[in-house]
Enzyme design. Structure first.
Site, PDB file in Angstrom:
ATOM      1  N   ASP A 171       0.798  -1.199   0.239  1.00  0.00           N
ATOM      2  CA  ASP A 171       0.224  -0.624  -0.475  1.00  0.00           C
ATOM      3  C   ASP A 171       0.701   1.335   0.376  1.00  0.00           C
ATOM      4  O   ASP A 171       1.135   1.376   0.962  1.00  0.00           O
ATOM      5  CB  ASP A 171      -0.630   0.225   0.958  1.00  0.00           C
ATOM      6  CG  ASP A 171      -1.728   0.656   1.178  1.00  0.00           C
ATOM      7  OD1 ASP A 171      -3.185   0.481   1.602  1.00  0.00           O
ATOM      8  OD2 ASP A 171      -2.582   1.731  -0.030  1.00  0.00           O
TER       9      ASP A 171
ATOM     10  N   ASP B 290      -3.062   4.981  -2.780  1.00  0.00           N
ATOM     11  CA  ASP B 290      -3.509   5.500  -1.699  1.00  0.00           C
ATOM     12  C   ASP B 290      -3.634   7.135  -2.031  1.00  0.00           C
ATOM     13  O   ASP B 290      -3.396   7.630  -2.643  1.00  0.00           O
ATOM     14  CB  ASP B 290      -2.562   5.674  -0.584  1.00  0.00           C
ATOM     15  CG  ASP B 290      -3.930   6.770   1.014  1.00  0.00           C
ATOM     16  OD1 ASP B 290      -4.349   5.766   1.338  1.00  0.00           O
ATOM     17  OD2 ASP B 290      -3.526   7.437   1.512  1.00  0.00           O
TER      18      ASP B 290
ATOM     19  N   GLU C 113      -6.527   4.643  -5.518  1.00  0.00           N
ATOM     20  CA  GLU C 113      -7.664   4.820  -4.742  1.00  0.00           C
ATOM     21  C   GLU C 113      -7.742   5.977  -5.212  1.00  0.00           C
ATOM     22  O   GLU C 113      -7.232   6.658  -5.441  1.00  0.00           O
ATOM     23  CB  GLU C 113      -7.325   4.762  -3.769  1.00  0.00           C
ATOM     24  CG  GLU C 113      -8.732   5.130  -2.762  1.00  0.00           C
ATOM     25  CD  GLU C 113      -8.552   5.631  -1.117  1.00  0.00           C
ATOM     26  OE1 GLU C 113      -7.042   5.867  -0.799  1.00  0.00           O
ATOM     27  OE2 GLU C 113      -9.500   5.461  -0.595  1.00  0.00           O
TER      28      GLU C 113
ATOM     29  N   HIS D 275     -10.680  -1.688   4.120  1.00  0.00           N
ATOM     30  CA  HIS D 275     -10.680  -1.083   5.750  1.00  0.00           C
ATOM     31  C   HIS D 275     -11.440   0.236   6.337  1.00  0.00           C
ATOM     32  O   HIS D 275     -11.175   0.678   7.178  1.00  0.00           O
ATOM     33  CB  HIS D 275      -8.800  -0.790   5.913  1.00  0.00           C
ATOM     34  CG  HIS D 275      -8.234   0.059   5.050  1.00  0.00           C
ATOM     35  ND1 HIS D 275      -8.363   0.265   3.584  1.00  0.00           N
ATOM     36  CD2 HIS D 275      -8.206   1.228   5.282  1.00  0.00           C
ATOM     37  CE1 HIS D 275      -7.310   0.993   3.555  1.00  0.00           C
ATOM     38  NE2 HIS D 275      -7.724   1.772   3.946  1.00  0.00           N
ATOM     39  N   ASP D 276     -11.604   0.801   4.556  1.00  0.00           N
ATOM     40  CA  ASP D 276     -12.762   1.913   5.412  1.00  0.00           C
ATOM     41  C   ASP D 276     -14.862   2.113   5.098  1.00  0.00           C
ATOM     42  O   ASP D 276     -14.534   3.086   6.009  1.00  0.00           O
ATOM     43  CB  ASP D 276     -12.049   3.649   4.102  1.00  0.00           C
ATOM     44  CG  ASP D 276     -10.544   3.290   4.555  1.00  0.00           C
ATOM     45  OD1 ASP D 276     -10.233   3.733   3.533  1.00  0.00           O
ATOM     46  OD2 ASP D 276      -9.732   3.519   4.770  1.00  0.00           O
TER      47      ASP D 276
END
Ligand code: TEU
Ligand code: CA
Length: 546
Positions: A99, A201, A243, A317-318
């Site tokens: 990530d 990210d 993302e 995870h968000d």
């Protein structure tokens, strides 16, 4: 043939390292814990792991605030253990994608420690510093995603620095070629360690221009990605996924059209953001509207059909847990979780399974705000209560859309702490771990786990799932999400009842009488389509017509 990539039929499993498996009894997941569970992931059949950040970090945002991009956080282990994870995964034909959080670093990164020392420091322009306004206030009224202003005053030099997220996550200045160079060097350093690619990210933010108040999709964004591609992962057979909360089908093509040499694909979030209130965002959830939801999904399937790739996900995870958000965490939990899995995995694109989704883990419901750990939740709770939102309203938003829903420890068995840790878990477990856990799933041939295992297997053996054309069916139906995939003379009809009610589905003439092989279902297999179907609650199946 040449444009076929190894990842075209991949299924990615996302691990949030804090919460996956703790092997050294400190209540925090770690690399050794992940290594101990690779055989479980092999059994599921996935061939890529997206590992949320494991780099050195003060953990202000659980690792999305990096203080050393080339070392591992002590909570998670060492570089040697990272090498071991890469090697052990490779033995099982599993690649690791890391990530990459390069829109911002931690304020404890040496670059920022230097940068804040003086205005003429060599590292000053690695970050975004601006003079206060004449009255000493912030340069503009940008807000941080994590509450308050996006500008933090620094007394040492009398200037403000920009942070889109927490004040411990200063944004890097991507207008500075030295920042580009440093990041390219770091990317290559990781590529040389044998990783299979990157998740990137908030990549849509690195082209920002804070003076012109342009945040997403700035003019520098795609040139920066093309330069990065050329200097690092371009020409290597890697999976790179950016993302991009702001992505539209048009802009998504700019990232993922193979001819543009940028990324493999993006995570788009339109199907997520339509469930948020336009003004109050995720904290004021809107009632789920399947018609709107499936129109968005169909649009993305259609528009990215010929250039670029969709990422397929319900949660990460968000985001809240899929079965709580879109299915039924109660009496139809198993059927609705299987329906959601089938509805997603037969779409065209790369499916992402978030840890625990494969056993139908649900949202958690803590009554006390003190039981929550996520900086976004805690900051926005304070800010919104101060702005007059009631505790009850805010807790409802947190229960429905808070990020800790996805971060409660992975549920392995019914022993203490569900086998996640025999230390004190950093975040409380979901009390339902006694019923919902891997051990009971593996013991039950009818479990959600084996449904996911079968979907992953089908993708490996049916090219129609990977390359087949997508066509929506029952487009106006408010309760059924249905579509077909076609490749050559193979056609798969997928029908999903998205509600907890039985319903009568009248079939159009062209579908009537079709029969074939039922690839998967969550009730008795359907072998043929008659004039109408009596669908059970959340009934879902895929019929292969030859
Ligand atoms: O998330 C991007 C992001 O914008 C989300 O935090 C989103 O705004 C919010 O969760 C939904 O309202 C990425 C990471 O996935 C997230 O975990 C990090 O907190 C964030 O960036 C900063 O690195
Ligand atoms: Ca640990």
């Amino acid at each position: 043939e040449s444009d076929k990539k190894w990842w075209h039929n991949a299924v990615v499993y996302q691990i949030y390292p804090h919460s996956f498996m703790d092997a050294n009894h400190d209540g925090i997941g770690d690399l050794a814990g992940i290594i101990s569970k690779l055989d479980y992931l092999k059994q599921l059949g996935i061939n890529v792991i997206w590992l949320s950040p494991v780099f050195k970090s003060p953990m202000d945002d659980n690792g999305y605030d990096i203080s050393d991009y080339q070392d591992i956080a002590s909570e998670f282990g060492t570089l040697e253990e990272m090498n071991k994870l890469i090697a052990e995964a490779a033995k099982r034909d599993i690649r690791i994608i890391m990530d990459l959080v390069i829109n911002h670093s931690s304020d404890e990164h040496p670059w920022f420690i230097e940068s804040r020392k003086s205005k003429d420091n060599f590292y000053r322009d690695y970050y975004i510093w601006r003079e206060p306004k004449a009255d000493g206030s912030a340069p503009n009224d940008f807000k941080s995603y994590f509450g308050g202003s996006a500008w933090e005053f620094d007394g040492t030099t009398g200037q403000y620095y920009f942070h889109q997220f927490s004040k411990k996550q200063p944004d890097l200045n991507w207008d500075n070629p030295k920042v580009q160079e440093e990041v390219h060097k770091m990317i290559n350093w990781w590529l040389d360690r044998g990783i299979g690619g990157f998740r990137m990210d908030v990549i849509d933010l690195i082209g920002k221009d804070v003076d012109k108040q342009i945040m997403t999709n700035g003019p520098r964004l795609h040139p920066l990605l093309q330069e990065m591609n050329k200097a690092t992962f371009g020409g290597r057979d890697l999976l790179t996924v950016g993302e991009a909360w702001s992505a539209t089908p048009e802009t998504a093509k700019l990232y993922s059209d193979p001819a543009r040499d940028e990324l493999s694909m993006v995570f788009q979030f339109e199907h997520i953001t339509i469930t948020f209130d336009p003004e109050q965002g995720k904290w004021k959830p809107r009632p789920f509207d399947l018609l709107e939801f499936k129109q968005v999904i169909s649009k993305w399937q259609t528009e990215l059909a010929d250039c670029g790739w969709n990422s397929l996900f319900w949660n990460n995870h968000d985001l809240p847990r899929a079965v709580s958000k879109y299915g039924d965490p109660g009496c139809y939990r198993v059927q609705s979780a299987k329906m959601l899995a089938t509805a997603l995995h037969f779409l065209k694109g790369i499916p992402y399974i978030y840890q625990g989704e494969e056993i139908g883990m649900t949202n958690v419901h803590f009554d006390a705000i003190e039981d929550y750990q996520d900086i976004e939740t805690l900051n926005l709770y304070q800010e919104r209560i101060a702005a007059g939102v009631s505790h009850e309203d805010m807790m409802q938003g947190i229960h429905e859309n808070g990020r800790d829903n996805a971060r409660t420890p992975m549920q392995w068995d019914s022993s203490l702490n569900s086998g996640f840790s025999d230390g004190n878990p950093w975040l409380k477990l979901n009390p339902n771990y006694t019923e919902i856990n891997v051990e009971s799933a593996l013991d039950d041939p009818d479990s959600i786990f084996y449904h996911y295992q079968k979907l992953v297997q089908l993708r490996k053996t049916h090219e129609v799932m990977v390359y087949g054309d997508y066509q929506p069916l029952f487009v106006e139906h408010k309760k059924v999400f249905s579509y077909q995939r076609q490749l050559g003379n193979e056609k798969v009809i997928v029908i999903n009842n998205f509600t907890n009610e039985p319903l009568e589905l009248t079939l159009p003439k062209p579908l009537q009488g079709l029969k074939g092989q039922c690839l998967i279902s969550n009730y008795a297999p359907r072998k043929q389509l008659s004039e109408s179907l009596a669908l059970a609650p959340y009934e879902s199946f895929a019929l292969l017509i030859k």
